[in-house]
Structures are given as C-alpha cells and as structure tokens.
Write a protein that holds these residues in place. Structure first.
Motif, PDB file in Angstrom:
ATOM      1  N   PRO A 107       4.339   2.165   4.772  1.00  0.00           N
ATOM      2  CA  PRO A 107       4.636   0.730   4.115  1.00  0.00           C
ATOM      3  C   PRO A 107       4.590  -0.148   5.075  1.00  0.00           C
ATOM      4  O   PRO A 107       4.978  -0.033   6.132  1.00  0.00           O
ATOM      5  CB  PRO A 107       6.375   1.186   3.801  1.00  0.00           C
ATOM      6  N   TRP A 108       3.663  -1.386   4.876  1.00  0.00           N
ATOM      7  CA  TRP A 108       3.298  -2.030   5.928  1.00  0.00           C
ATOM      8  C   TRP A 108       3.319  -3.658   5.428  1.00  0.00           C
ATOM      9  O   TRP A 108       2.900  -3.925   4.381  1.00  0.00           O
ATOM     10  CB  TRP A 108       1.936  -1.828   5.809  1.00  0.00           C
ATOM     11  N   GLY A 109       4.392  -4.243   6.009  1.00  0.00           N
ATOM     12  CA  GLY A 109       4.601  -5.670   5.796  1.00  0.00           C
ATOM     13  C   GLY A 109       4.017  -6.572   6.904  1.00  0.00           C
ATOM     14  O   GLY A 109       4.048  -7.704   7.094  1.00  0.00           O
ATOM     15  N   GLY A 110       3.016  -5.745   7.809  1.00  0.00           N
ATOM     16  CA  GLY A 110       2.299  -6.621   9.015  1.00  0.00           C
ATOM     17  C   GLY A 110       3.001  -6.068  10.141  1.00  0.00           C
ATOM     18  O   GLY A 110       4.163  -5.584  10.334  1.00  0.00           O
ATOM     19  N   GLY A 111       2.347  -6.183  11.487  1.00  0.00           N
ATOM     20  CA  GLY A 111       2.637  -5.489  12.651  1.00  0.00           C
ATOM     21  C   GLY A 111       1.469  -5.282  13.368  1.00  0.00           C
ATOM     22  O   GLY A 111       0.473  -5.386  12.948  1.00  0.00           O
ATOM     23  N   THR A 112       1.774  -4.555  14.714  1.00  0.00           N
ATOM     24  CA  THR A 112       0.706  -4.059  15.561  1.00  0.00           C
ATOM     25  C   THR A 112       0.604  -2.820  15.474  1.00  0.00           C
ATOM     26  O   THR A 112       1.172  -1.984  14.870  1.00  0.00           O
ATOM     27  CB  THR A 112       1.129  -4.498  16.970  1.00  0.00           C
ATOM     28  N   VAL A 113      -0.558  -2.376  16.308  1.00  0.00           N
ATOM     29  CA  VAL A 113      -0.762  -0.786  16.639  1.00  0.00           C
ATOM     30  C   VAL A 113       0.411  -0.098  17.166  1.00  0.00           C
ATOM     31  O   VAL A 113       1.006   0.829  16.653  1.00  0.00           O
ATOM     32  CB  VAL A 113      -1.900  -0.702  17.448  1.00  0.00           C
ATOM     33  N   ALA A 114       1.445  -0.763  18.014  1.00  0.00           N
ATOM     34  CA  ALA A 114       2.409  -0.162  18.417  1.00  0.00           C
ATOM     35  C   ALA A 114       3.553  -0.036  17.340  1.00  0.00           C
ATOM     36  O   ALA A 114       4.162   0.962  17.302  1.00  0.00           O
ATOM     37  CB  ALA A 114       3.193  -1.408  19.547  1.00  0.00           C
ATOM     38  N   ASP A 115       3.707  -0.910  16.563  1.00  0.00           N
ATOM     39  CA  ASP A 115       4.568  -0.929  15.264  1.00  0.00           C
ATOM     40  C   ASP A 115       4.033   0.464  14.510  1.00  0.00           C
ATOM     41  O   ASP A 115       4.803   1.255  13.955  1.00  0.00           O
ATOM     42  CB  ASP A 115       4.520  -2.032  14.425  1.00  0.00           C
ATOM     43  N   ALA A 116       2.614   0.447  14.026  1.00  0.00           N
ATOM     44  CA  ALA A 116       2.246   1.813  13.613  1.00  0.00           C
ATOM     45  C   ALA A 116       2.631   2.959  14.221  1.00  0.00           C
ATOM     46  O   ALA A 116       2.838   4.025  13.451  1.00  0.00           O
ATOM     47  CB  ALA A 116       0.720   1.655  13.292  1.00  0.00           C
ATOM     48  N   ARG A 117       2.386   3.030  15.542  1.00  0.00           N
ATOM     49  CA  ARG A 117       2.859   4.233  16.262  1.00  0.00           C
ATOM     50  C   ARG A 117       4.009   4.736  15.969  1.00  0.00           C
ATOM     51  O   ARG A 117       4.579   5.733  15.735  1.00  0.00           O
ATOM     52  CB  ARG A 117       2.692   3.813  17.858  1.00  0.00           C
TER      53      ARG A 117
END
Lengths: 90, 159, 159, 90
Positions: free
Chosen positions: A33-43
C-alpha cells in the motif's frame, strides 16, 4: 510524478522479486500500500510483510526500470521497481 | 554518466548480450579481431560438474533483463575506455545450463596483452558484483539452491 | 627438475606445440574443457598490422626448435602445478605470419577464474622471456628487422 | 666426454646462430678452433671473430642441445651448441 493521482493508502506499489527472494516469498511480486515515500520506506514495508526476506533484503539493492537507485530515492506508484539481491552471474 | 568512446570499430550494438541460446566462444573471439590489436583475451565461464566433490547436475540463470543489459552495456563501455580496448564483446546465458556448457563469455582485444588481460579480469569482477543475474544450482540429489553470495556487497556498488 | 602433476586428464603429449600451420584457437579452447573447470582463459597474440602508425606487412618467426619445445613443455608443466590448472595448451607459430593472424595462442582451464587468468598471464610473460623464438618484422617500406628486446635479460633466466 | 679424442688446436666447435646474430655474422654458424674450455671461453672467441656481434652477445645465453647452460659450463667438440640472443616470440 504520478503519485498525485493516487489517494494515500489506496494505491499499490508493485515490486518485482527475483531468484531466492521470489522463492522465499512464494511470489514474483510484493504489493505495498503506497502513499508515497522512498526506497528506505519500501524496504521497511517489505520487511514487515515478509520477515523471512529480511536477511537477503539487508544485502539487496533496489532498481527502477533499468537503473540502480539509492535508499533516498522517491518511489511512486507505477514505477517499475525491483529488489536486486546479491548477484551470482558469471 | 559514462564515456562513449567515439569512432571505435566496435559499436555498442551487439556488444553485450543476454541469451538463452548456447554461447559460441569462437564467434566472440572472431568479433574482436582488429588490425591494431596484438593481444586478444577470451574468458569462458563454464558450469562445473563437480565442486568440492559435490556433483552439480545443472545450473539455471535468471536475470532482471533490462537492468542486466544496461549494466553490461555500461561495464563494456567503461572497459573500452579504461583499458584502451580495440573491441569488447560480452555474452551471458539465461535459463538452464548443463555442466560443461558456457554460462558467460567475454572477449577483448587491445594493442598489447597486459591491457587485454586486465580488462578481461576487471570485467569478470564487475559482472559478478553488479549485473543482476542469479544462478540456481540443481544438485544430483534433487536439491536446488539460489546463490546469493554472503560476502558480496549490495549490487550496483554505491547506488 | 620439474614437477609432473600426476593423474591429470591433460597429458604432456600435444600440450606445447610449435608449428608452421595457422593456429585454430577454437581447437585449443575445446582441448582444455574439463568437468572440474569453471574458468577457461584463451590468449591469442596476433600480428599487428599497425604499431604506433608504422604499417607492418608481415612477421616471420624463427626458433631453436628442440630448445623451444623443451622450454615450452617445462613452462606448461610448471603452470599446471603452480596454478592448479585442469589443463593447458600452448601453440606458437613459425615462419611467415601475416597481419591479423595468430602468432601464439595459449588456453588454460582451472576450477576458478583467478587461477586461469594468473596462469595465462604468467605463461605469456615467461614465453616472451625464455622461449628461443625470434620475430622478424617486415615493414611496408621493404625494410626488415629482427627483434631482440634491449630491456630483456638473458634468455633462460639464471642459466 | 669426447674432447679427449681431439687434439687441442685442431678440432672445431660449431656454434649455431639465430635471427639477428645470423644476419650480422652473415652465417648460421660460427666455427671456433677448440681445445676445450667453458661457455665463457667460447663467448670470448666468438667476440674476437665477430666484433659486430658483441652487443647482442653480451645479452645472449648459450644452449647445449635442448637446455640452457651457464657461463662455467664446459663445452666439448661435437656438442650441439647455440647462442640464444634476447627472444621476441609471443
């Protein structure tokens, strides 16, 4: 940037998995679920969904399309994101 | 981002290839022949049938296609510039590779042998560190293992 | 005087050859294939048509046949032992060699690539220092020169 | 040892020349009057007969049959002797 067109919490970031990661996850993709963020958040989100991936994830890079990207790179829904675990070609 | 050596006889097209078909090293070697080249080095990585006494029946390779091709292209152009090569070809195999077959082959040519050797070794080091291709070992006992070397850093270097 | 690695698949016969016929590198590479080998390196030295802007029409090689064969045999056996090679082949050309043709080719295989690269480089260094073979450059202007490198020590090392 | 069968001063040691040395000497052999001696002695005699060979000779090895030999190696008439100037194979 396409993230503006997706409401936070409803859009999905699809991340491709390869090799041992796909085997461990039992899938060639992980959906966040994605509201925006960086690679670090996805990790962090991938680790939460698949704790068994953690050891490989720590040693993995991320790619968008045909280039490697760093941990501070923003990711938006629709990006062609992949997790690249340690390679063994050659 | 990278230097494109201008005016090389060896264009970027066909310089770095990922393929399911078997590799013919002789074709690769012939492709790097050049009147200005005195040293030609061909490296062929073959699937070992026996490693430390354990029999490997076959290997299978998987890749992130677009990123692997792009990374190989960049490494190839860097090698051409860095080692003053006259030509450079890289081929990596995908899918099943039975023991004894080639999984990777690189051919380089340079005016002198030292540059050719150095370029071939450098390319193999970088390919093994940065190109998103993975090996699955299928053993004689039926087991299979995806190889993700523990000692390796994150692929892509600093990125 | 030297170690003969026992039980190698690759016997001494045919391992090091001096010949007037053109060299086929593909045959050499195929000859070193081995189930225990993961790294295969082929070096091919070709007669440059252009060196620092001077056009060389052709080369001619002359050898002290018995000493050259013996020296190549010894170097080959030393390389097999020193770098734990699975196989090693060496071919050097004699007589006229036109620009672009191979004057020398060596093929080695080893379990891992680093040994294969190191062995190929070491062999070429030693061949160029110790094997009694001489090159005569025949230039486009009709001149010819036997090459006796000034920087080199006496052939044969300490002997 | 065959030297015992040859009277000093009458026998000849034949030494093979190659490449640039043969070109300079105008011959593929040099013949030395030989009553016995070492490689070092042969060097001196060759230099006396062909001063133009001196620069290459200083950087050359000697061989008997299919092996390199050092300067203190005795040479006898009938030996298959060769002078090996700096090599340029490869």
């Amino acid at each position: 940037m396409t993230s503006d067109h997706h409401a936070a919490g409803t859009a999905t970031l699809v991340i491709a998995l390869f090799a041992g990661m796909a085997e461990i996850a039992g899938s060639r993709n992980v959906e966040l679920p994605w509201g925006g963020g960086t690679v670090a958040d996805a990790r962090r989100l991938v680790r939460g969904l698949h704790p068994a991936l953690a050891p490989l994830l720590d040693r993995s890079a991320f790619a968008v399309g045909s280039r490697y990207v760093g941990d501070d790179t923003p990711l938006v829904v629709g990006d062609d994101v992949a997790i690249i675990p340690p390679v063994s070609g050659g | 981002m990278m230097e494109h050596p201008a005016g090389r006889a060896d264009g970027a097209q066909g310089g770095a290839v990922i393929q399911r078909e078997p590799i013919d090293p002789a074709v690769l070697l012939a492709a790097v022949g050049d009147p200005a080249a005195g040293g030609n080095v061909l490296f062929v990585g073959t699937a070992r049938g026996v490693t430390d006494g354990v029999i490997t029946k076959s290997l299978a390779y998987e890749a992130h296609g677009p990123l692997a091709r792009e990374t190989l292209d960049v490494l190839r152009l860097q090698a051409l510039a860095r080692f003053s090569l006259t030509a450079c070809r890289i081929v990596h195999r995908l899918g099943p590779v039975v023991a004894g077959e080639a999984s990777v082959a690189i051919a380089v040519s340079a005016a002198h042998r030292r540059e050719a050797f150095a370029a071939a070794e450098w390319l193999m080091e970088r390919i093994k560190a940065d190109v998103p291709i993975w090996k699955c070992e299928e053993r004689d006992d039926g087991g299979r293992t995806w190889v993700h070397p523990v000692a390796a850093g994150r692929p892509g270097g600093a990125a």
